[in-house]
Write a protein that holds these residues in place. Sequence first.
Motif, short mmCIF file in Angstrom:
data_model
loop_
_atom_site.label_atom_id
_atom_site.label_comp_id
_atom_site.label_asym_id
_atom_site.label_seq_id
_atom_site.Cartn_x
_atom_site.Cartn_y
_atom_site.Cartn_z
N LEU A 197 -1.30 -4.31 -2.59
CA LEU A 197 -0.15 -3.62 -1.52
C LEU A 197 -0.15 -4.28 -0.23
N ASN A 198 0.94 -5.21 -0.48
CA ASN A 198 1.08 -5.74 1.39
C ASN A 198 1.54 -4.96 2.32
N ILE A 199 0.39 -4.15 3.08
CA ILE A 199 0.33 -2.78 4.47
C ILE A 199 0.83 -3.93 6.13
N ASN A 200 1.23 -2.41 6.58
CA ASN A 200 1.44 -3.23 7.99
C ASN A 200 0.37 -2.16 8.21
N TYR A 201 -0.74 -2.29 9.01
CA TYR A 201 -1.65 -1.18 9.13
C TYR A 201 -2.00 -1.10 10.83
N PHE A 202 -2.16 -0.20 11.44
CA PHE A 202 -2.03 -0.07 13.02
C PHE A 202 -4.13 0.42 13.26
N SER A 203 -4.25 -0.08 14.10
CA SER A 203 -5.38 0.26 14.07
C SER A 203 -5.93 0.81 15.13
N LEU B 21 4.43 -0.91 3.76
CA LEU B 21 3.70 -1.12 2.67
C LEU B 21 4.88 -2.10 1.81
N LYS B 22 4.46 -2.71 0.66
CA LYS B 22 5.28 -3.38 -0.39
C LYS B 22 4.33 -3.49 -1.38
N VAL B 23 4.84 -2.98 -2.30
CA VAL B 23 3.77 -4.02 -3.49
C VAL B 23 4.68 -5.18 -3.97
N SER B 24 3.46 -5.54 -4.28
CA SER B 24 3.38 -7.46 -4.06
C SER B 24 3.48 -7.94 -5.91
N GLN C 1 5.08 4.48 -3.71
CA GLN C 1 4.40 3.35 -4.14
C GLN C 1 3.09 2.99 -4.61
N VAL C 2 1.99 3.68 -3.92
CA VAL C 2 0.39 3.51 -3.92
C VAL C 2 0.60 3.49 -4.96
N SER C 3 0.82 5.11 -5.82
CA SER C 3 0.46 5.17 -7.30
C SER C 3 1.61 4.25 -7.93
N TYR C 4 2.60 3.97 -7.65
CA TYR C 4 2.93 3.02 -8.50
C TYR C 4 2.14 1.65 -8.68
N SER C 5 1.58 0.66 -7.44
CA SER C 5 1.22 -0.16 -7.28
C SER C 5 -0.46 0.05 -8.12
N MET C 6 -1.17 0.75 -7.91
CA MET C 6 -1.83 1.37 -8.89
C MET C 6 -1.65 1.43 -11.02
#
Length: 317
Positions: free
Chosen positions: A155-161, A207-210, A144-149
């Motif tokens: 990208l809309n990501i739900n990230y753990f901090s 994550l989701k490609v916007s 998905q990251v490669s596709y978005s680039m």
Amino acid sequence: MSKISNLLEIIMIIQYKGLTTASELAQTLGVDKKTVYRYISSLNKANIPVYTKKGRYGGFYIDKNFYMKPANLTEEELSALLMASEVLTKQNGFIYEKELKNAVYKIKGVSINSDMNLNEMDDTGSFSIDFIGNTGNLEDKISQVSYSMSRGRSLNINYFSINKNNLTMRKVDPYNLIFKQGDWYVIGYCHMKDDVESFKLNRIKSLKVSNDIYMRPHTFSLKDYLNDHWELFMGDKIKVVIKFSRNMSHFIEDIKWNSNQHIDELEDGHILLSLYVDDIEDIKEWVMGFGKSAEIIEPEGLRKNIKLELEELYKKY
């Protein structure tokens, strides 16, 4: 980094990204393009089917029938490897300590199992902190990251901090996808922070490609970014010094808390435990668990943080 390590990284990057240019590989590995071409030649001589697609949108790709599968280790097997990398050290007469640790990190990076819930103690040999990193499917995330680039989509990501111990929603314009020190990273512009940030794939819950279009700035240089932020990929960057009272000295000395720890004995029987961590928040609760028997000497920021929390507790009681 050794030639073998670079060759393995090239295989993994091309395999997951599908099509990669010599410039991208050179920036990621920190070598020149001539070296990249020599590496590709070495892979071909070893019968690794890496091919070149010419043209404006060309690059290197690997035969789809070739697949370097993850090790798919069980949690116990991976834990055993991590433990071995802490026990087998130069101090114990094992001269390949560095090479073993690098190998374990790489195995860990491609052995992600969605059912596993390893913690930071497994990762660093130190403190027990729940780690959300192994959720999700690594290959799907990379795809998905490669596709978005390739499509220029945010990208809309739900990230753990880890330092905030929570999930945050981020909108990211991905510039590069790299593999460093056994982990995959997305490097891109974070709209929330208004700055270029790096995100570990194993901390991305979802994550989701916007449909939002972005353009990578021509002024951005991956090589410069890696040079300026290399410590983000190496870890062991914040020094923490803790003073323990006499009654705790034997307990602290008898346990290996961190792979890079150092202990100094003081004349009054107290000891100083020095170690390096990725984030001071990782160690805060651990230290506070010792009560009055432990005192943070440095960094000053952590001392102030604990002091403020104790003042809040004092008000309650």
